[in-house]
Write a protein that holds these residues in place. Structure first.
Motif, PDB file in Angstrom:
ATOM      1  N   GLY A  55      37.848  39.959  28.963  1.00 28.18           N
ATOM      2  CA  GLY A  55      39.221  39.441  28.934  1.00 28.18           C
ATOM      3  C   GLY A  55      39.739  39.484  27.512  1.00 28.18           C
ATOM      4  N   THR A  56      41.060  39.563  27.350  1.00 28.50           N
ATOM      5  CA  THR A  56      41.577  39.711  25.981  1.00 28.50           C
ATOM      6  C   THR A  56      42.735  38.763  25.639  1.00 28.50           C
ATOM      7  N   VAL A  57      42.896  37.671  26.386  1.00 29.81           N
ATOM      8  CA  VAL A  57      43.953  36.726  25.991  1.00 29.81           C
ATOM      9  C   VAL A  57      43.619  36.205  24.596  1.00 29.81           C
ATOM     10  N   GLY A  58      44.548  36.346  23.654  1.00 28.26           N
ATOM     11  CA  GLY A  58      44.318  35.858  22.291  1.00 28.26           C
ATOM     12  C   GLY A  58      43.603  36.841  21.381  1.00 28.26           C
ATOM     13  N   ILE A  74      49.733  44.844  39.459  1.00 32.16           N
ATOM     14  CA  ILE A  74      50.977  44.061  39.387  1.00 32.16           C
ATOM     15  C   ILE A  74      50.528  42.654  38.970  1.00 32.16           C
ATOM     16  N   HIS A  75      51.055  42.152  37.856  1.00 32.52           N
ATOM     17  CA  HIS A  75      50.487  40.934  37.257  1.00 32.52           C
ATOM     18  C   HIS A  75      50.644  39.703  38.170  1.00 32.52           C
ATOM     19  N   TRP A  76      51.874  39.484  38.670  1.00 34.38           N
ATOM     20  CA  TRP A  76      52.139  38.369  39.589  1.00 34.38           C
ATOM     21  C   TRP A  76      53.097  38.877  40.659  1.00 34.38           C
ATOM     22  N   VAL A 101      46.247  44.753  42.367  1.00 39.34           N
ATOM     23  CA  VAL A 101      47.218  43.680  42.189  1.00 39.34           C
ATOM     24  C   VAL A 101      46.524  42.483  41.535  1.00 39.34           C
ATOM     25  N   SER A 102      47.326  41.484  41.216  1.00 39.32           N
ATOM     26  CA  SER A 102      46.782  40.264  40.636  1.00 39.32           C
ATOM     27  C   SER A 102      47.579  39.090  41.188  1.00 39.32           C
ATOM     28  N   ASN A 103      46.896  38.029  41.511  1.00 38.87           N
ATOM     29  CA  ASN A 103      47.531  36.806  42.011  1.00 38.87           C
ATOM     30  C   ASN A 103      48.287  37.015  43.322  1.00 38.87           C
ATOM     31  N   ASN A 157      41.992  42.738  43.600  1.00 37.02           N
ATOM     32  CA  ASN A 157      42.967  41.659  43.409  1.00 37.02           C
ATOM     33  C   ASN A 157      42.363  40.721  42.378  1.00 37.02           C
ATOM     34  N   GLN A 158      43.025  40.615  41.215  1.00 37.20           N
ATOM     35  CA  GLN A 158      42.523  39.764  40.125  1.00 37.20           C
ATOM     36  C   GLN A 158      43.120  38.369  40.300  1.00 37.20           C
ATOM     37  N   ILE A 159      42.268  37.382  40.548  1.00 39.38           N
ATOM     38  CA  ILE A 159      42.753  36.034  40.856  1.00 39.38           C
ATOM     39  C   ILE A 159      42.007  34.983  40.038  1.00 39.38           C
ATOM     40  N   SER A 178      37.624  38.090  39.016  1.00 41.03           N
ATOM     41  CA  SER A 178      37.862  36.693  38.641  1.00 41.03           C
ATOM     42  C   SER A 178      38.468  36.560  37.256  1.00 41.03           C
ATOM     43  N   TRP A 179      39.693  36.004  37.199  1.00 41.52           N
ATOM     44  CA  TRP A 179      40.229  35.673  35.862  1.00 41.52           C
ATOM     45  C   TRP A 179      39.907  34.216  35.521  1.00 41.52           C
ATOM     46  N   SER A 180      39.846  33.949  34.223  1.00 35.61           N
ATOM     47  CA  SER A 180      39.382  32.645  33.715  1.00 35.61           C
ATOM     48  C   SER A 180      38.107  32.185  34.432  1.00 35.61           C
ATOM     49  N   PRO A 181      37.052  33.005  34.409  1.00 37.24           N
ATOM     50  CA  PRO A 181      35.830  32.614  35.122  1.00 37.24           C
ATOM     51  C   PRO A 181      35.209  31.331  34.586  1.00 37.24           C
ATOM     52  N   PHE A 182      35.561  30.955  33.322  1.00 40.11           N
ATOM     53  CA  PHE A 182      35.062  29.690  32.759  1.00 40.11           C
ATOM     54  C   PHE A 182      36.160  28.619  32.764  1.00 40.11           C
ATOM     55  N   GLY A 183      37.230  28.866  33.511  1.00 44.41           N
ATOM     56  CA  GLY A 183      38.341  27.912  33.495  1.00 44.41           C
ATOM     57  C   GLY A 183      38.939  27.777  32.108  1.00 44.41           C
ATOM     58  N   PRO A 208      35.281  37.600  31.634  1.00 39.06           N
ATOM     59  CA  PRO A 208      35.322  36.526  30.650  1.00 39.06           C
ATOM     60  C   PRO A 208      35.877  37.006  29.313  1.00 39.06           C
ATOM     61  N   LYS A 209      36.647  36.137  28.679  1.00 36.29           N
ATOM     62  CA  LYS A 209      37.086  36.431  27.320  1.00 36.29           C
ATOM     63  C   LYS A 209      36.023  35.858  26.382  1.00 36.29           C
ATOM     64  N   ALA A 210      35.522  36.666  25.479  1.00 39.23           N
ATOM     65  CA  ALA A 210      34.539  36.171  24.514  1.00 39.23           C
ATOM     66  C   ALA A 210      34.828  36.808  23.169  1.00 39.23           C
ATOM     67  N   GLY A 211      35.189  35.981  22.201  1.00 41.21           N
ATOM     68  CA  GLY A 211      35.513  36.482  20.871  1.00 41.21           C
ATOM     69  C   GLY A 211      34.296  36.541  19.986  1.00 41.21           C
ATOM     70  N   THR A 212      33.349  35.629  20.177  1.00 42.16           N
ATOM     71  CA  THR A 212      32.183  35.609  19.284  1.00 42.16           C
ATOM     72  C   THR A 212      31.117  36.568  19.791  1.00 42.16           C
TER      73      THR A 212
HETATM   74  N1  LIG Z   1      45.825  38.079  35.948  1.00 49.05           N
HETATM   75  C1  LIG Z   1      46.136  36.931  35.421  1.00 49.05           C
HETATM   76  O1  LIG Z   1      47.142  36.325  35.786  1.00 49.05           O
HETATM   77  C2  LIG Z   1      45.254  36.349  34.355  1.00 49.05           C
HETATM   78  C3  LIG Z   1      45.432  35.007  33.967  1.00 49.05           C
HETATM   79  C4  LIG Z   1      44.575  34.499  32.978  1.00 49.05           C
HETATM   80  C5  LIG Z   1      43.592  35.287  32.406  1.00 49.05           C
HETATM   81  N2  LIG Z   1      43.464  36.604  32.799  1.00 49.05           N
HETATM   82  C6  LIG Z   1      42.412  37.468  32.206  1.00 49.05           C
HETATM   83  O2  LIG Z   1      41.148  36.822  32.356  1.00 49.05           O
HETATM   84  C7  LIG Z   1      40.515  36.751  31.070  1.00 49.05           C
HETATM   85  C8  LIG Z   1      39.552  35.582  30.976  1.00 49.05           C
HETATM   86  O3  LIG Z   1      40.210  34.361  31.159  1.00 49.05           O
HETATM   87  P1  LIG Z   1      40.560  33.334  29.961  1.00 49.05           P
HETATM   88  O4  LIG Z   1      40.716  34.071  28.677  1.00 49.05           O
HETATM   89  O5  LIG Z   1      41.718  32.548  30.445  1.00 49.05           O
HETATM   90  O6  LIG Z   1      39.336  32.329  29.895  1.00 49.05           O
HETATM   91  P2  LIG Z   1      37.765  32.317  30.203  1.00 49.05           P
HETATM   92  O7  LIG Z   1      37.216  33.683  30.165  1.00 49.05           O
HETATM   93  O8  LIG Z   1      37.574  31.492  31.434  1.00 49.05           O
HETATM   94  O9  LIG Z   1      37.234  31.444  28.981  1.00 49.05           O
HETATM   95  C9  LIG Z   1      37.304  31.915  27.673  1.00 49.05           C
HETATM   96  C10 LIG Z   1      36.712  30.837  26.758  1.00 49.05           C
HETATM   97  O10 LIG Z   1      35.305  30.728  27.030  1.00 49.05           O
HETATM   98  C11 LIG Z   1      34.575  30.875  25.809  1.00 49.05           C
HETATM   99  N3  LIG Z   1      33.305  31.552  26.099  1.00 49.05           N
HETATM  100  C12 LIG Z   1      33.107  32.873  26.410  1.00 49.05           C
HETATM  101  N4  LIG Z   1      31.807  33.104  26.631  1.00 49.05           N
HETATM  102  C13 LIG Z   1      31.152  31.931  26.447  1.00 49.05           C
HETATM  103  C14 LIG Z   1      29.801  31.550  26.526  1.00 49.05           C
HETATM  104  N5  LIG Z   1      28.836  32.411  26.859  1.00 49.05           N
HETATM  105  N6  LIG Z   1      29.479  30.233  26.264  1.00 49.05           N
HETATM  106  C15 LIG Z   1      30.442  29.343  25.945  1.00 49.05           C
HETATM  107  N7  LIG Z   1      31.754  29.651  25.856  1.00 49.05           N
HETATM  108  C16 LIG Z   1      32.109  30.940  26.117  1.00 49.05           C
HETATM  109  C17 LIG Z   1      35.450  31.708  24.902  1.00 49.05           C
HETATM  110  O11 LIG Z   1      35.121  31.427  23.560  1.00 49.05           O
HETATM  111  P3  LIG Z   1      35.125  32.541  22.375  1.00 49.05           P
HETATM  112  O12 LIG Z   1      36.327  33.412  22.586  1.00 49.05           O
HETATM  113  O13 LIG Z   1      35.148  31.714  21.164  1.00 49.05           O
HETATM  114  O14 LIG Z   1      33.862  33.355  22.496  1.00 49.05           O
HETATM  115  C18 LIG Z   1      36.839  31.182  25.298  1.00 49.05           C
HETATM  116  O15 LIG Z   1      37.125  29.978  24.607  1.00 49.05           O
HETATM  117  C19 LIG Z   1      41.700  36.672  30.115  1.00 49.05           C
HETATM  118  O16 LIG Z   1      41.328  36.853  28.772  1.00 49.05           O
HETATM  119  C20 LIG Z   1      42.599  37.722  30.710  1.00 49.05           C
HETATM  120  O17 LIG Z   1      42.156  39.017  30.326  1.00 49.05           O
HETATM  121  C21 LIG Z   1      44.275  37.139  33.760  1.00 49.05           C
END
Ligand SMILES: NC(=O)c1ccc[n+]([C@@H]2O[C@H](COP(=O)([O-])OP(=O)(O)OC[C@H]3O[C@@H](n4cnc5c(N)ncnc54)[C@H](OP(=O)(O)O)[C@@H]3O)[C@@H](O)[C@H]2O)c1
Length: 282
Positions: free
Chosen positions: A22-25, A109-111, A140-142, A162-164, A188-193, A233-237
């Motif tokens: 994931g790449t939000v931010g 399609i995002h939404w 599609v998404s959502n 379908n990305q949800i 799965s988007w925001s798999p870690f909430g 999952p979005k992971a920056g580190t």
């Molecule tokens: N289609 C849509 O409408 C929609 C909506 C929302 C998101 N998305 C997509 O889904 C992606 C993921 O969702 P998200 O960015 O909302 O959140 P997320 O992936 O649920 O959570 C990201 C957070 O978890 C941390 N993290 C990652 N790996 C970890 C690990 N192994 N242990 C502990 N913490 C960890 C990250 O920290 P660090 O970055 O510091 O590593 C970041 O703070 C988005 O980036 C985007 O690409 C799509």
């Protein structure tokens, strides 16, 4: 370590990795650095979008890496203000110019923005853009079941994915069942909430993690994969990027899967973004 991430075959024959990034931010020079680090670890599926304002960053990282273009699965999304057919085609072309690529591997399609009612027209544009060679896989998404039914009825074309929103507190069981019946892969988007719902300190998840000598994040991604989902999952580190790929060397038991599934909450969405109501107008 460069991981070879297992892939799933979509209903159009394309294969994509079970874990993407994931790449939000993820923006600017630090974003390019994060992406290059992820590429080195084996990430190939990259989820971007116009409203993350980072298609340029993703394109720059691809250009700076030595990985051949055809190894990437670059995924972007159609913003809500561009659902009209011709505007959608122009938008996809514009996004390709911004990212510096000739085609998207995957495009969604995002939404649905159901109050506008233009999502069937947007879907027809994606079907055409695929024929023009601008996109490889369309999805599609959502989209709720009624949105899926309408686009399939009007075009006969079933989305590949379908990305949800999907995490342990909102596991979308009924929606996943619909996807399975239609042959759509759940992503799965925001798999870690997004780290907003304290899922990492959940006692059930922590206990399962200790049993397997894994982290709560790894248990959540493993649960996703065993449900048959792709997760992004979005992971920056670097540490998180690495951890999130080390999930293919253990397995959750039937009982552990049951415990994970039991964490669902009816109001578990992180930001109350119900696609029946939510409108996205980038
Ligand atoms: N289609 C849509 O409408 C929609 C909506 C929302 C998101 N998305 C997509 O889904 C992606 C993921 O969702 P998200 O960015 O909302 O959140 P997320 O992936 O649920 O959570 C990201 C957070 O978890 C941390 N993290 C990652 N790996 C970890 C690990 N192994 N242990 C502990 N913490 C960890 C990250 O920290 P660090 O970055 O510091 O590593 C970041 O703070 C988005 O980036 C985007 O690409 C799509």
């Amino acid at each position: 370590m460069n991981h070879n991430i297992p892939k799933v075959t979509l209903n159009d024959g394309h294969k994509i990795p079970l874990i993407g990034l994931g790449t939000v931010g993820t923006k600017g020079a630090s974003g390019v650095h994060e992406l290059l680090s992820a590429f080195e670890k084996g990430y190939r599926l990259i989820d971007t979008s116009t409203n993350y304002e980072n298609e340029g960053t993703v394109g720059e990282a691809i250009r700076r890496s030595s990985i051949p273009r055809e190894q990437f699965i670059i995924s972007s999304k159609l913003p809500g203000a561009h659902h009209k057919h011709d505007e959608a085609i122009y938008m996809i072309q514009e996004q390709l110019y911004r990212i510096g690529l000739a085609y998207f591997d995957k495009y969604l399609i995002h939404w649905p923005n159901p109050k506008d009612g233009l999502y069937p027209e947007a879907w027809k544009a994606l079907v055409h853009a695929q024929k023009y060679g601008l996109i490889r896989t369309i999805g599609v998404s959502n989209f709720l079941p009624e949105h899926l039914e309408r686009i399939i009825d009007e075009t006969g074309v079933v989305p590949a994915t379908n990305q949800i929103e999907l995490h342990p507190y909102f596991n979308q069981r009924e929606q996943r069942q619909v996807h399975e019946e239609l042959g759509i892969i759940t992503e799965s988007w925001s798999p870690f909430g997004r780290g907003k719902n304290d899922v990492f300190s959940d006692e059930v998840i922590k206990t399962i993690a200790e049993t397997h000598k894994k982290t709560p994040a790894q248990v959540i991604l493993r649960w996703n994969v065993q449900l048959g989902n792709i997760a992004i999952p979005k992971a920056g580190t670097e540490e998180h990027q690495e951890q999130n790929l080390q999930i293919f060397d253990f397995e959750l038991s039937t009982d552990e899967m049951f415990q994970m599934n039991s964490l669902n909450k009816s109001d578990g969405r992180i930001d109350n973004q119900d696609p029946a109501e939510y409108h996205e107008y980038t």
